[in-house]
Write a protein that holds these residues in place. Structure first.
Motif, PDB file in Angstrom:
ATOM      1  N   LEU A  52      -2.503 -52.130  10.085  1.00  0.00           N
ATOM      2  CA  LEU A  52      -2.702 -51.051  11.049  1.00  0.00           C
ATOM      3  C   LEU A  52      -3.971 -50.262  10.743  1.00  0.00           C
ATOM      4  O   LEU A  52      -4.663 -49.788  11.645  1.00  0.00           O
ATOM      5  N   GLU A  53      -4.259 -50.100   9.446  1.00  0.00           N
ATOM      6  CA  GLU A  53      -5.499 -49.417   9.066  1.00  0.00           C
ATOM      7  C   GLU A  53      -6.715 -50.160   9.617  1.00  0.00           C
ATOM      8  O   GLU A  53      -7.677 -49.541  10.098  1.00  0.00           O
ATOM      9  N   TRP A  54      -6.680 -51.494   9.519  1.00  0.00           N
ATOM     10  CA  TRP A  54      -7.803 -52.280  10.054  1.00  0.00           C
ATOM     11  C   TRP A  54      -7.901 -52.139  11.567  1.00  0.00           C
ATOM     12  O   TRP A  54      -9.001 -52.129  12.129  1.00  0.00           O
ATOM     13  N   VAL A  55      -6.756 -52.023  12.248  1.00  0.00           N
ATOM     14  CA  VAL A  55      -6.779 -51.849  13.700  1.00  0.00           C
ATOM     15  C   VAL A  55      -7.504 -50.556  14.074  1.00  0.00           C
ATOM     16  O   VAL A  55      -8.323 -50.524  15.006  1.00  0.00           O
ATOM     17  N   VAL A  56      -7.218 -49.479  13.345  1.00  0.00           N
ATOM     18  CA  VAL A  56      -7.869 -48.200  13.621  1.00  0.00           C
ATOM     19  C   VAL A  56      -9.318 -48.209  13.149  1.00  0.00           C
ATOM     20  O   VAL A  56     -10.240 -47.830  13.880  1.00  0.00           O
ATOM     21  N   ASP A  57      -9.545 -48.669  11.925  1.00  0.00           N
ATOM     22  CA  ASP A  57     -10.875 -48.564  11.330  1.00  0.00           C
ATOM     23  C   ASP A  57     -11.847 -49.635  11.798  1.00  0.00           C
ATOM     24  O   ASP A  57     -13.062 -49.469  11.653  1.00  0.00           O
ATOM     25  N   GLY A  58     -11.347 -50.737  12.361  1.00  0.00           N
ATOM     26  CA  GLY A  58     -12.255 -51.705  12.952  1.00  0.00           C
ATOM     27  C   GLY A  58     -13.096 -51.057  14.043  1.00  0.00           C
ATOM     28  O   GLY A  58     -14.281 -51.355  14.209  1.00  0.00           O
ATOM     29  N   TYR A  59     -12.479 -50.134  14.757  1.00  0.00           N
ATOM     30  CA  TYR A  59     -13.159 -49.389  15.827  1.00  0.00           C
ATOM     31  C   TYR A  59     -14.056 -48.291  15.259  1.00  0.00           C
ATOM     32  O   TYR A  59     -15.249 -48.208  15.583  1.00  0.00           O
ATOM     33  N   THR A  60     -13.497 -47.435  14.397  1.00  0.00           N
ATOM     34  CA  THR A  60     -14.246 -46.267  13.941  1.00  0.00           C
ATOM     35  C   THR A  60     -15.377 -46.629  12.992  1.00  0.00           C
ATOM     36  O   THR A  60     -16.440 -45.995  13.014  1.00  0.00           O
ATOM     37  N   VAL A  61     -15.178 -47.654  12.146  1.00  0.00           N
ATOM     38  CA  VAL A  61     -16.261 -48.068  11.252  1.00  0.00           C
ATOM     39  C   VAL A  61     -17.435 -48.610  12.056  1.00  0.00           C
ATOM     40  O   VAL A  61     -18.600 -48.288  11.786  1.00  0.00           O
ATOM     41  N   THR A  62     -17.147 -49.430  13.051  1.00  0.00           N
ATOM     42  CA  THR A  62     -18.210 -49.976  13.895  1.00  0.00           C
ATOM     43  C   THR A  62     -18.939 -48.866  14.637  1.00  0.00           C
ATOM     44  O   THR A  62     -20.175 -48.859  14.723  1.00  0.00           O
TER      45      THR A  62
END
Length: 446
Positions: A52-62
């Motif tokens: 779930l962290e990757w789901v959120v941070d895939g967007y915000t990191v990019t």
């Protein structure tokens, strides 16, 4: 003739602002609407908290890594073209998110969403400047643009809860597609093409920043996974160190993202750190609180979204009050009050347990949301003042990139701490200490 043309221009300008604001609405909505649907995603995609962290941070990191590049592309190729490409990316990626059969595919689609968002934000501001040449009209349009962003953040949890509970979690992404299509049609009809300029893009500095942001965030996520994957964790640490070293080298060789005048400005660096700290605590707690509501208090997604409404709605009041207080007292005092208030709210949330009455939770949520929102106008004003007229756009992009990086790292760190301790005390006390540190450091901002 003049009386005939003025209503037409006003209507055209209103439709243009609708199209421009729709893109910004989607970008901000996506930062909050996903939080409430996380528990349903975990069940539907058979994933863990780390997934779930990757789901959120895939967007915000990019978004954090490419936001400044998005501004450069808007300047070089024209704001309208950049906005159109951003809408296309966001719409197609949202459709891919809704259809994702696995968490890996969802994360990949979220990265594409982040690319679209990084194009939309700077292009939207540039289009407002182009569409409203009169300073007074532009100021009103910018105010409406900002208010729409606040509205998107406020309604995100409720909308996410209703859609994920009654239709399914893919609906929170599918709802973006018709909005993107409508915005594209309105944009083509109401906003003329904007000529670009041959502006150089610091590719080396941009690559270094992206590597550093992705490496640091991945390290925080992987360090909290159980069991810890040693291979991927090592790669993440190496990427983070390499990105930081390359960034330092790029800055010293004149190929960095920021000019020396900004990098050496204590006010600008201080405001960027404040923006980072704000989003670190706010979006990190939003992630863990939404899971806590549904997993520990057994709230439905809709109830969880409504439970978060006080924190989101108070942000509109806090932001307006913060602007007035900044104009009267200056940014430093407002930042100190806002971050201290937010820290008190986060400490209160850290004391919440399964048997805590909701009115007590609501008070802590109100303090957290109010403190964060009160600080934002002051930090933004400090950024603009420190930059001066020559670098206002670049400074604003860097400030927002710092905020998005704070969001990504806050989710990664606080979610990892929640996994390690299975409670709210450690992650939210950490967020509160970050706020308090920022409050103390704000006293040294010139």
């Amino acid at each position: 003739m003049t009386r005939t043309l003025e209503p037409t221009r006003a209507a055209s300008g209103g439709l243009a602002l609708t199209a421009i604001s729709a893109g910004y609405f989607l970008v901000i909505l996506d930062t909050t609407i996903v939080a409430i649907a996380l528990d349903r995603m975990a069940v539907g995609l058979h994933t863990t908290v780390a997934g779930l962290e990757w789901v959120v941070d895939g967007y915000t990191v990019t978004l954090a890594a490419l936001l400044m590049a998005g501004g450069g592309l808007a300047d070089r190729f024209g704001a309208r073209r950049s906005f159109q490409v951003g809408l296309a990316f966001f719409g197609v990626a949202s459709l891919a998110c809704a259809a994702a059969p696995t968490v890996a595919v969802l994360v990949a689609a979220r990265i594409l969403q982040g690319i679209g968002a990084a194009l939309l934000i700077p292009a939207s501001l540039a289009l407002i400047r182009h569409t409203y040449p009169d300073p007074k009209d532009r100021a009103r349009a910018t105010g409406i643009w900002g208010a729409i962003g606040s509205t998107a953040a406020s309604c995100g949890p409720v909308l996410g809860g209703v859609l994920s509970e009654n239709i399914g979690w893919p609906a929170i992404f599918a709802v973006n597609v018709p909005i993107c299509a409508l915005a594209a049609v309105l944009l083509n009809r109401t906003v003329p093409p904007v000529l670009g300029a041959a502006q150089p893009i610091p590719v080396f500095g941009q690559a270094a920043a992206a590597l550093a942001v992705a490496g640091v965030t991945a390290t925080a996520i992987l360090a909290g996974a159980r069991p810890v994957p040693p291979g991927p964790l090592t790669v993440a640490v190496v990427a983070a160190v390499a990105g930081l070293l390359l960034g330092v080298h790029a800055a010293r060789s004149g190929k960095g993202l920021l000019p020396n005048s900004l990098r050496r400005s204590h006010a600008f660096v201080g405001s960027s750190l404040i923006g980072f700290a704000q989003n670190f605590g706010f979006y990190g707690q939003l992630f863990v609180i939404s899971l806590f509501f549904q997993r520990s208090l057994h709230y439905s997604p809709t109830t969880a979204g409504l439970a978060l409404l006080p924190e989101m709605a108070i942000g509109i009041v806090g932001s307006a009050l913060g602007g007035r207080m900044t104009a009267r007292y200056g940014p430093r005092r407002v930042i100190l009050i806002g971050m201290s208030t937010g820290a008190a709210g986060l400490f209160g949330l850290g004391c919440v347990g399964p048997h805590t009455p909701y009115p007590v939770i609501a008070i802590a949520l109100l303090l957290t949301g109010f403190g964060m929102a009160l600080t934002m106008p002051a930090a933004t004003s400090l950024t603009v003042s420190a930059a001066g007229p020559a670098h206002t756009g670049l400074a604003a992009a860097a400030f927002n990139a710092a905020r998005q990086f704070g969001s990504a790292l806050g989710v990664a760190v606080l979610a990892s701490l929640m996994t390690l301790t299975t409670g709210l005390a450690l992650p939210l006390a950490t967020a509160a200490l970050v706020y308090l540190t920022a409050a103390i450091c704000s006293r040294r901002i010139p």
